[in-house]
Design an enzyme around this catalytic site. Structure first.
Site, short mmCIF file in Angstrom:
data_model
loop_
_atom_site.label_atom_id
_atom_site.label_comp_id
_atom_site.label_asym_id
_atom_site.label_seq_id
_atom_site.Cartn_x
_atom_site.Cartn_y
_atom_site.Cartn_z
N ASN A 88 -6.04 0.78 10.69
CA ASN A 88 -4.72 0.82 11.27
C ASN A 88 -4.71 0.98 12.95
O ASN A 88 -5.68 1.51 13.57
CB ASN A 88 -4.01 2.33 10.83
CG ASN A 88 -3.79 2.39 9.27
OD1 ASN A 88 -3.83 1.35 8.55
ND2 ASN A 88 -3.57 3.59 8.88
N GLU A 94 -6.55 7.40 7.30
CA GLU A 94 -6.73 8.10 8.79
C GLU A 94 -7.23 9.46 8.64
O GLU A 94 -6.83 10.54 8.90
CB GLU A 94 -5.29 8.15 9.41
CG GLU A 94 -4.88 6.74 9.76
CD GLU A 94 -3.90 6.62 10.82
OE1 GLU A 94 -3.45 7.91 10.98
OE2 GLU A 94 -3.47 5.65 10.99
N TYR A 109 -2.65 0.63 16.43
CA TYR A 109 -1.38 0.90 17.35
C TYR A 109 -1.73 0.75 18.85
O TYR A 109 -0.77 -0.05 19.48
CB TYR A 109 -0.67 2.19 17.24
CG TYR A 109 -0.22 2.40 15.53
CD1 TYR A 109 0.96 1.84 15.16
CD2 TYR A 109 -1.16 2.86 14.43
CE1 TYR A 109 1.61 1.85 14.09
CE2 TYR A 109 -0.33 2.93 13.42
CZ TYR A 109 0.64 2.47 13.09
OH TYR A 109 1.40 2.71 11.59
N ARG A 128 0.81 -1.19 0.05
CA ARG A 128 -0.02 -0.18 -0.23
C ARG A 128 1.02 1.35 -0.06
O ARG A 128 1.58 1.46 1.04
CB ARG A 128 -0.77 0.07 1.20
CG ARG A 128 -1.76 1.36 1.37
CD ARG A 128 -2.81 1.22 2.58
NE ARG A 128 -2.37 1.31 3.63
CZ ARG A 128 -2.33 2.45 4.39
NH1 ARG A 128 -2.89 3.44 4.11
NH2 ARG A 128 -1.71 2.64 5.63
N GLU A 147 -2.27 -1.11 8.86
CA GLU A 147 -1.11 -0.73 9.39
C GLU A 147 -1.04 -1.12 10.90
O GLU A 147 -1.98 -1.27 11.42
CB GLU A 147 -1.01 0.90 9.60
CG GLU A 147 -0.53 1.63 8.46
CD GLU A 147 -0.57 3.24 8.59
OE1 GLU A 147 -0.01 3.62 9.68
OE2 GLU A 147 -0.55 3.91 7.77
N HIS A 162 -2.78 10.26 1.66
CA HIS A 162 -2.41 10.36 3.01
C HIS A 162 -1.56 11.68 3.67
O HIS A 162 -0.39 11.46 3.72
CB HIS A 162 -1.05 9.22 2.94
CG HIS A 162 -0.69 8.62 4.26
ND1 HIS A 162 -0.57 7.22 4.36
CD2 HIS A 162 -0.30 9.04 5.28
CE1 HIS A 162 -0.21 6.86 5.54
NE2 HIS A 162 -0.06 7.92 6.24
C1 GCO Z 1 -0.71 6.34 10.23
C2 GCO Z 1 0.26 7.06 9.88
C3 GCO Z 1 1.67 6.65 9.44
C4 GCO Z 1 2.57 6.75 10.65
C5 GCO Z 1 2.23 5.60 11.60
C6 GCO Z 1 3.16 5.75 12.87
O1 GCO Z 1 -1.47 6.10 8.92
O2 GCO Z 1 -1.04 6.24 11.07
O3 GCO Z 1 -0.12 7.76 8.60
O4 GCO Z 1 2.05 7.44 8.38
O5 GCO Z 1 3.82 6.97 10.14
O6 GCO Z 1 0.93 5.45 11.84
O7 GCO Z 1 2.86 6.75 13.50
#
Ligand code: GCO
Length: 470
Positions: free
Chosen positions: A314, A190, A316, A101, A374, A145
């Site tokens: 995505n 995002e 985290y 991607r 992600e 993005h």
């Molecule tokens: C996302 C961000 C990424 C970041 C990653 C780490 O899509 O979250 O666009 O570009 O680099 O999340 O913070």
């Protein structure tokens, strides 16, 4: 949750049988379904470098503002992916990656955002697409993005409703240009982060600190998504597989006060539901009506709610909230629970949160076809003289999240793939080059790429379709 706890809870939940066998808290084989997509992701501003791009994006402008980027860097060189993409694709292919991607820099193809296109930019994405296909990697093209053409920002950026039409024209241009070879399209990456961090907090481009601009950016990106999907369909019909990518984070109360529970719910409405509910359910969260009502015109929600083929998630970390009268909507960041591990960016590490997000999509959004688009982490790293990084913490992070992804499949989540963020260290927005997320180290002086331990680990996973030990 530590890995051992996770595996024990998988065993307790009866996640066994089939291909996934857990015995006495020790994973023997954690196998993924045939056809599960292993991929990786980047974004234009973070990796390309300026190359021969003529026009500025909002990130070029933002990076020039004193103090905006911690190490005073910018994306002028980045990873020079613009020139080195063929080598990068070879390294992806070697890792067994089957999907890539990447995002299109809108300003590279349409310097003023609309109207005349730049053939050099169009040609670059054509060559990138061809090279990916030649390497046996499916291109997943993301149209936005965060690097908006500065020329559009000068006309109000996402505060201007008409930008949704400019976006649809741009989507149409790219569909015509690449649509004979690309079937996977992502409208946005995002939009919530771009609106909230870029327009509300001002920590990302365009650096606005305004609640009003934040809600405008949310709604007009949603509207652009809907119009973009229609433009893409008009070109590619059902042959195109269309989706959007959202950053979804469980929002939890920072403490036991009832007000904190309410704050977490309100923040969830903003962070997650403002971008999930319009495209998938055709509405905005009731709790934010006071901010959204005036923006939403007749037929907007019908425009936004288009048939999608997949949703990208995505993931985290979770977020912890409490009340804060000075906050954007009366809430603010609260403390992360004691003892919860953190990454170098202080993000709490909680693989269980991924299961929370995926289960919510299964239970409340019709279990759409999902891809983790992600997931990854940055940790303090020691680079050996040969460029090698033994990033055991990243391996553990990836292992634990991917184990949860497998568990989600066992629990009937319609999850079809996983994209690691990211293939190589790159420009991490306001953190510049100080926050490495890559499976490969990039030497800032020579731009040489050196696979880290996590690259080798991920390659084992992608080649075998089976989760290796961390
Ligand atoms: C996302 C961000 C990424 C970041 C990653 C780490 O899509 O979250 O666009 O570009 O680099 O999340 O913070």
């Amino acid at each position: 949750m530590r890995r051992r706890d996770l595996l024990a809870s998988m065993a307790a939940a009866g996640v066994g049988g089939g291909a996934l066998t857990v015995t006495a808290g020790r994973a023997e084989t954690v196998q993924f379904p045939a056809g599960f997509v292993w991929g990786t992701a980047t974004s234009s501003y973070q990796v390309e470098g300026r190359g021969d791009r003529q026009a500025d994006t909002i990130w070029d402008s933002f990076a020039r503002a004193p103090g905006a980027i911690v190490d005073h860097s910018n994306g002028d060189i980045a990873c020079d992916h613009y020139h080195r993409y063929a080598d990068d694709l070879a390294l992806m292919a070697k890792a067994g990656v089957k999907a890539y991607r990447f995002s299109i820099s809108w300003a590279r193809v349409l310097p003023t955002g609309s109207g005349g296109s730049d053939p050099r930019g169009l040609d670059f994405y054509s060559r990138l697409t061809d090279a990916a296909l030649k390497a046996g990697i499916e291109p997943w093209v993301c149209l936005f993005h965060w690097d908006l053409p500065q020329a559009l920002q000068d006309h109000g950026g996402w505060s201007d409703r008409l930008i949704a039409d400019r976006y649809a024209e741009y989507a149409s241009l790219m569909a015509k240009h690449l649509g004979d070879r690309v079937t996977r399209w992502v409208t946005f990456n995002e939009p919530n982060v771009h609106a909230i961090i870029g327009h509300g907090f001002g920590e990302h481009a365009p650096g606005l600190k305004s609640r009003e601009a934040m809600f405008q950016a949310l709604h007009h990106q949603n509207l652009a998504h809907g119009k973009g999907v229609q433009a893409l369909r008009a070109t590619g019909g059902d042959r195109f597989k269309l989706g959007t990518v959202l950053s979804l984070q469980p929002c939890r109360p920072a403490d036991t006060a009832p007000a904190s529970a309410a704050a977490a719910q309100l923040w969830d409405a903003l962070w997650n539901r403002c971008v999930l509910d319009p495209p998938l359910l055709g509405r905005y969260p009731e709790a934010l009506a006071e901010y959204t009502d005036d923006l939403v015109q007749d037929k907007d929600l019908a425009q936004i709610r288009q048939k999608l083929d997949f949703l990208g998630v995505n993931y985290y970390s979770p977020m912890y909230q409490k009340t804060d009268p000075a906050g954007l909507i009366g809430t603010g960041w609260g403390a992360v629970p004691e003892g919860m591990p953190r990454t170098a960016m202080d993000w709490p590490v909680d693989p269980q949160g991924l299961l929370d997000v995926l289960s919510d999509l299964r239970d409340h959004y019709g279990n759409p076809e999902l891809y983790i688009t992600e997931n990854g982490a940055c940790f303090a790293e020691t680079v050996a003289t040969d460029g090698r990084v033994d990033d055991a913490q990243r391996v553990a992070y990836l292992h634990d999240h991917i184990a949860v992804a497998r568990r989600a499949i066992a629990e009937k989540v319609n999850l079809r793939g996983y994209f690691a963020w990211t293939i190589m260290d790159n420009f991490e927005w306001a953190k510049g080059y100080t926050a490495p997320f890559g499976l490969m180290h990039v030497d800032r002086a020579t731009l040489a790429r050196t696979p880290k331990a996590s690259y080798d680990w991920f390659a084992k996973l992608a080649h075998s379709n089976t989760l290796p030990a961390a």
